[in-house]
Motif scaffolding. Structure first.
Motif, PDB file in Angstrom:
ATOM      1  N   ASP A 266       0.827  -1.214   0.000  1.00 24.43           N
ATOM      2  CA  ASP A 266       0.000   0.000   0.000  1.00 24.43           C
ATOM      3  C   ASP A 266       0.855   1.255   0.000  1.00 24.43           C
ATOM      4  OD1 ASP A 266      -2.241  -1.600   0.044  1.00 24.43           O
ATOM      5  OD2 ASP A 266      -2.552  -1.440   2.206  1.00 24.43           O
ATOM      6  N   VAL A 267       1.922   1.232   0.792  1.00 25.12           N
ATOM      7  CA  VAL A 267       2.781   2.414   0.895  1.00 25.12           C
ATOM      8  C   VAL A 267       3.587   2.632  -0.376  1.00 25.12           C
ATOM      9  CG1 VAL A 267       4.802   3.360   2.077  1.00 25.12           C
ATOM     10  CG2 VAL A 267       2.939   2.369   3.403  1.00 25.12           C
ATOM     11  N   LEU A 268       4.083   1.568  -0.981  1.00 24.23           N
ATOM     12  CA  LEU A 268       4.976   1.681  -2.129  1.00 24.23           C
ATOM     13  C   LEU A 268       4.257   1.815  -3.464  1.00 24.23           C
ATOM     14  CD1 LEU A 268       7.706  -0.918  -1.110  1.00 24.23           C
ATOM     15  CD2 LEU A 268       7.769   1.562  -0.867  1.00 24.23           C
ATOM     16  N   ARG A 269       2.957   1.508  -3.492  1.00 23.88           N
ATOM     17  CA  ARG A 269       2.225   1.554  -4.763  1.00 23.88           C
ATOM     18  C   ARG A 269       2.343   2.895  -5.481  1.00 23.88           C
ATOM     19  NH1 ARG A 269      -2.196  -0.351  -3.013  1.00 23.88           N
ATOM     20  NH2 ARG A 269      -1.678  -2.500  -3.532  1.00 23.88           N
ATOM     21  N   PRO A 270       2.221   4.030  -4.782  1.00 19.32           N
ATOM     22  CA  PRO A 270       2.330   5.317  -5.491  1.00 19.32           C
ATOM     23  C   PRO A 270       3.696   5.564  -6.133  1.00 19.32           C
ATOM     24  CG  PRO A 270       1.296   5.604  -3.338  1.00 19.32           C
ATOM     25  CD  PRO A 270       1.857   4.217  -3.368  1.00 19.32           C
ATOM     26  N   PHE A 271       4.713   4.809  -5.701  1.00 19.32           N
ATOM     27  CA  PHE A 271       6.049   5.007  -6.239  1.00 19.32           C
ATOM     28  C   PHE A 271       6.305   4.140  -7.478  1.00 19.32           C
ATOM     29  CE2 PHE A 271       6.268   6.158  -1.766  1.00 19.32           C
ATOM     30  CZ  PHE A 271       6.928   7.378  -1.817  1.00 19.32           C
ATOM     31  N   GLY A 272       5.282   3.418  -7.931  1.00 17.76           N
ATOM     32  CA  GLY A 272       5.441   2.538  -9.081  1.00 17.76           C
ATOM     33  C   GLY A 272       5.886   3.272 -10.325  1.00 17.76           C
ATOM     34  N   ARG A 273       5.321   4.460 -10.551  1.00 14.30           N
ATOM     35  CA  ARG A 273       5.680   5.221 -11.743  1.00 14.30           C
ATOM     36  C   ARG A 273       7.130   5.680 -11.678  1.00 14.30           C
ATOM     37  NH1 ARG A 273       3.453  11.037 -13.915  1.00 14.30           N
ATOM     38  NH2 ARG A 273       4.289  10.862 -16.009  1.00 14.30           N
ATOM     39  N   VAL A 274       7.564   6.081 -10.475  1.00 11.71           N
ATOM     40  CA  VAL A 274       8.949   6.511 -10.308  1.00 11.71           C
ATOM     41  C   VAL A 274       9.891   5.336 -10.560  1.00 11.71           C
ATOM     42  CG1 VAL A 274      10.638   7.416  -8.682  1.00 11.71           C
ATOM     43  CG2 VAL A 274       8.325   8.337  -8.696  1.00 11.71           C
ATOM     44  N   MET A 275       9.522   4.165 -10.040  1.00 12.10           N
ATOM     45  CA  MET A 275      10.346   2.966 -10.225  1.00 12.10           C
ATOM     46  C   MET A 275      10.444   2.610 -11.703  1.00 12.10           C
ATOM     47  SD  MET A 275      12.064   0.822  -8.365  1.00 12.10           S
ATOM     48  CE  MET A 275      12.811  -0.806  -8.419  1.00 12.10           C
ATOM     49  N   LEU A 276       9.317   2.673 -12.398  1.00 12.45           N
ATOM     50  CA  LEU A 276       9.308   2.366 -13.830  1.00 12.45           C
ATOM     51  C   LEU A 276      10.188   3.357 -14.580  1.00 12.45           C
ATOM     52  CD1 LEU A 276       8.180   0.701 -16.170  1.00 12.45           C
ATOM     53  CD2 LEU A 276       6.236   2.265 -16.250  1.00 12.45           C
ATOM     54  N   LYS A 277      10.089   4.621 -14.206  1.00 18.88           N
ATOM     55  CA  LYS A 277      10.892   5.658 -14.849  1.00 18.88           C
ATOM     56  C   LYS A 277      12.375   5.421 -14.609  1.00 18.88           C
ATOM     57  CE  LYS A 277      10.315   9.576 -17.078  1.00 18.88           C
ATOM     58  NZ  LYS A 277       9.604   9.609 -18.370  1.00 18.88           N
ATOM     59  N   LEU A 278      12.712   5.065 -13.382  1.00 20.50           N
ATOM     60  CA  LEU A 278      14.117   4.851 -13.026  1.00 20.50           C
ATOM     61  C   LEU A 278      14.718   3.698 -13.813  1.00 20.50           C
ATOM     62  CD1 LEU A 278      16.600   5.325 -11.241  1.00 20.50           C
ATOM     63  CD2 LEU A 278      15.553   3.832  -9.533  1.00 20.50           C
ATOM     64  N   ILE A 279      14.009   2.584 -13.897  1.00 22.53           N
ATOM     65  CA  ILE A 279      14.556   1.398 -14.536  1.00 22.53           C
ATOM     66  C   ILE A 279      14.563   1.514 -16.060  1.00 22.53           C
ATOM     67  CG2 ILE A 279      14.116  -1.065 -14.928  1.00 22.53           C
ATOM     68  CD1 ILE A 279      13.505  -1.385 -12.039  1.00 22.53           C
ATOM     69  N   THR A 280      13.576   2.193 -16.614  1.00 22.38           N
ATOM     70  CA  THR A 280      13.507   2.281 -18.076  1.00 22.38           C
ATOM     71  C   THR A 280      14.346   3.413 -18.653  1.00 22.38           C
ATOM     72  OG1 THR A 280      11.485   3.622 -17.914  1.00 22.38           O
ATOM     73  CG2 THR A 280      11.229   1.236 -18.209  1.00 22.38           C
ATOM     74  N   THR A 281      14.616   4.443 -17.854  1.00 17.54           N
ATOM     75  CA  THR A 281      15.373   5.583 -18.381  1.00 17.54           C
ATOM     76  C   THR A 281      16.641   5.887 -17.608  1.00 17.54           C
ATOM     77  OG1 THR A 281      14.275   7.278 -17.044  1.00 17.54           O
ATOM     78  CG2 THR A 281      13.193   6.639 -19.103  1.00 17.54           C
ATOM     79  N   GLY A 282      16.773   5.354 -16.374  1.00 18.03           N
ATOM     80  CA  GLY A 282      17.921   5.674 -15.554  1.00 18.03           C
ATOM     81  C   GLY A 282      17.737   6.945 -14.758  1.00 18.03           C
ATOM     82  N   ASN A 283      16.527   7.507 -14.803  1.00 22.63           N
ATOM     83  CA  ASN A 283      16.202   8.742 -14.089  1.00 22.63           C
ATOM     84  C   ASN A 283      14.986   8.526 -13.210  1.00 22.63           C
ATOM     85  OD1 ASN A 283      17.746  11.218 -15.627  1.00 22.63           O
ATOM     86  ND2 ASN A 283      17.319   9.501 -16.980  1.00 22.63           N
ATOM     87  N   GLN A 284      14.989   9.115 -12.024  1.00 30.14           N
ATOM     88  CA  GLN A 284      13.828   9.002 -11.149  1.00 30.14           C
ATOM     89  C   GLN A 284      12.728   9.983 -11.535  1.00 30.14           C
ATOM     90  OE1 GLN A 284      14.588   8.995  -6.949  1.00 30.14           O
ATOM     91  NE2 GLN A 284      16.544   7.996  -7.174  1.00 30.14           N
ATOM     92  N   LEU A 285      13.112  11.078 -12.141  1.00 25.18           N
ATOM     93  CA  LEU A 285      12.152  12.133 -12.442  1.00 25.18           C
ATOM     94  C   LEU A 285      12.507  12.763 -13.766  1.00 25.18           C
ATOM     95  CD1 LEU A 285       9.750  13.720 -11.100  1.00 25.18           C
ATOM     96  CD2 LEU A 285      11.450  15.397 -10.373  1.00 25.18           C
ATOM     97  N   SER A 286      11.501  13.121 -14.525  1.00 26.26           N
ATOM     98  CA  SER A 286      11.724  13.834 -15.767  1.00 26.26           C
ATOM     99  C   SER A 286      10.794  15.043 -15.810  1.00 26.26           C
ATOM    100  CB  SER A 286      11.449  12.918 -16.973  1.00 26.26           C
ATOM    101  OG  SER A 286      10.081  12.571 -17.018  1.00 26.26           O
ATOM    102  N   PRO A 287      11.116  16.038 -16.614  1.00 22.98           N
ATOM    103  CA  PRO A 287      10.303  17.258 -16.655  1.00 22.98           C
ATOM    104  C   PRO A 287       8.825  17.014 -16.928  1.00 22.98           C
ATOM    105  CG  PRO A 287      12.379  17.619 -17.767  1.00 22.98           C
ATOM    106  CD  PRO A 287      12.318  16.147 -17.453  1.00 22.98           C
ATOM    107  N   ASP A 288       8.512  16.038 -17.764  1.00 22.30           N
ATOM    108  CA  ASP A 288       7.103  15.839 -18.103  1.00 22.30           C
ATOM    109  C   ASP A 288       6.290  15.252 -16.950  1.00 22.30           C
ATOM    110  OD1 ASP A 288       8.058  13.269 -18.083  1.00 22.30           O
ATOM    111  OD2 ASP A 288       7.229  12.701 -20.024  1.00 22.30           O
ATOM    112  N   MET A 289       6.980  14.866 -15.847  1.00 20.69           N
ATOM    113  CA  MET A 289       6.264  14.359 -14.675  1.00 20.69           C
ATOM    114  C   MET A 289       5.853  15.498 -13.746  1.00 20.69           C
ATOM    115  SD  MET A 289       8.633  11.015 -13.850  1.00 20.69           S
ATOM    116  CE  MET A 289       7.736  10.511 -12.373  1.00 20.69           C
ATOM    117  N   ILE A 290       6.438  16.679 -13.939  1.00 17.95           N
ATOM    118  CA  ILE A 290       6.121  17.811 -13.065  1.00 17.95           C
ATOM    119  C   ILE A 290       4.943  18.567 -13.680  1.00 17.95           C
ATOM    120  CG2 ILE A 290       7.013  19.875 -11.931  1.00 17.95           C
ATOM    121  CD1 ILE A 290       9.804  18.752 -12.252  1.00 17.95           C
ATOM    122  N   GLN A 291       3.746  18.156 -13.332  1.00 14.25           N
ATOM    123  CA  GLN A 291       2.523  18.751 -13.855  1.00 14.25           C
ATOM    124  C   GLN A 291       1.598  19.112 -12.697  1.00 14.25           C
ATOM    125  OE1 GLN A 291       2.067  19.480 -16.987  1.00 14.25           O
ATOM    126  NE2 GLN A 291       3.842  18.435 -17.857  1.00 14.25           N
TER     127      GLN A 291
END
Length: 227
Positions: free
Chosen positions: A110-135
């Motif tokens: 339950d706690v980690l579920r919201p971080f799924g997108r960050v995890m996917l971003k990190l593993i697929t791109t090597g970055n935890q955050l990208s500009p298009d995520m800041i909306q």
């Protein structure tokens, strides 16, 4: 509800962690850790309670604390800095969290579920955050200030002189070789195994992506040999 034997197994795993004896030396029950804890001011959380439960080996209440309370800790380690016994309640909570993840406890999911997108971003791109995520929709708690970063991100990004920053898909470019090396580290350290326990669907997506990247890297190595 877990059986006593299952709860005891979880406690034993916490107790056997190599950091445990370093983080827990005893307890004077003075309450300094809780008095200076930021999380204790806002949540049903007490560093002293965590130490007392582990010190007295209260297996059932330790298991109960792992359902919610351990996730309130901000890991600021103020408790460790203030404890006269040199305990580290924050360090003990870290161990408890890792055990909760390894056992696939629902509280961890339950706690980690919201971080799924960050995890996917990190593993697929090597970055935890990208500009298009800041909306604005993603950061409503920022209030009107979030509007300052909304707009034509591609145009704004190209205004940055460093070439590797001219993208909205990633914060910076990560080479294929570096990505494959990161995947290997995550496998060897058990990160991917923990991810599988937390979110099997996300794990399947990431596993397919990693396999594809490794194939691309092998093809690239073969092309270099041919040249």
């Amino acid at each position: 509800m877990a059986t006593y034997a299952e709860m005891k197994e979880i406690y034993d795993e916490i107790r056997q962690d190599f950091r445990y004896d370093h983080e827990l030396n005893g307890c004077l029950n003075c309450g300094i850790c809780t008095a200076t804890c930021p999380s204790a001011q806002f949540y049903d959380y007490s560093p002293r309670e965590i130490v007392q439960l582990l010190w007295t080996e209260n297996v059932e209440q330790i298991y109960d604390a792992m359902q919610e309370k351990i996730w309130a800790c901000a890991q600021c380690m103020t408790c460790a800095a203030r404890c006269p016994f040199k305990n580290s309640p924050g360090g003990l909570v870290m161990i408890m969290r890792e055990v909760a993840i390894r056992h696939g406890m629902q509280s961890a999911k339950d706690v980690l579920r919201p971080f799924g997108r960050v995890m996917l971003k990190l593993i697929t791109t090597g970055n935890q955050l990208s500009p298009d995520m800041i909306q604005p929709d993603h950061f409503p708690d920022w209030g009107p200030n979030i509007q300052k970063v909304e707009g034509d991100l591609k145009t704004l990004r190209k205004a940055i002189p460093v070439r590797t920053l001219q993208t909205t898909d990633t914060a910076w470019e990560v080479s294929l070789k570096t990505s494959v090396e990161m995947y290997t580290i995550w496998e060897m350290t058990g990160v991917l195994k923990s991810l599988e326990a937390m979110d099997e669907n996300l794990y399947d997506v990431i596993e397919d992506f990693i396999d594809e990247k490794r194939e691309d890297y092998e093809d690239w190595l073969e092309s270099q040999d041919e040249d």
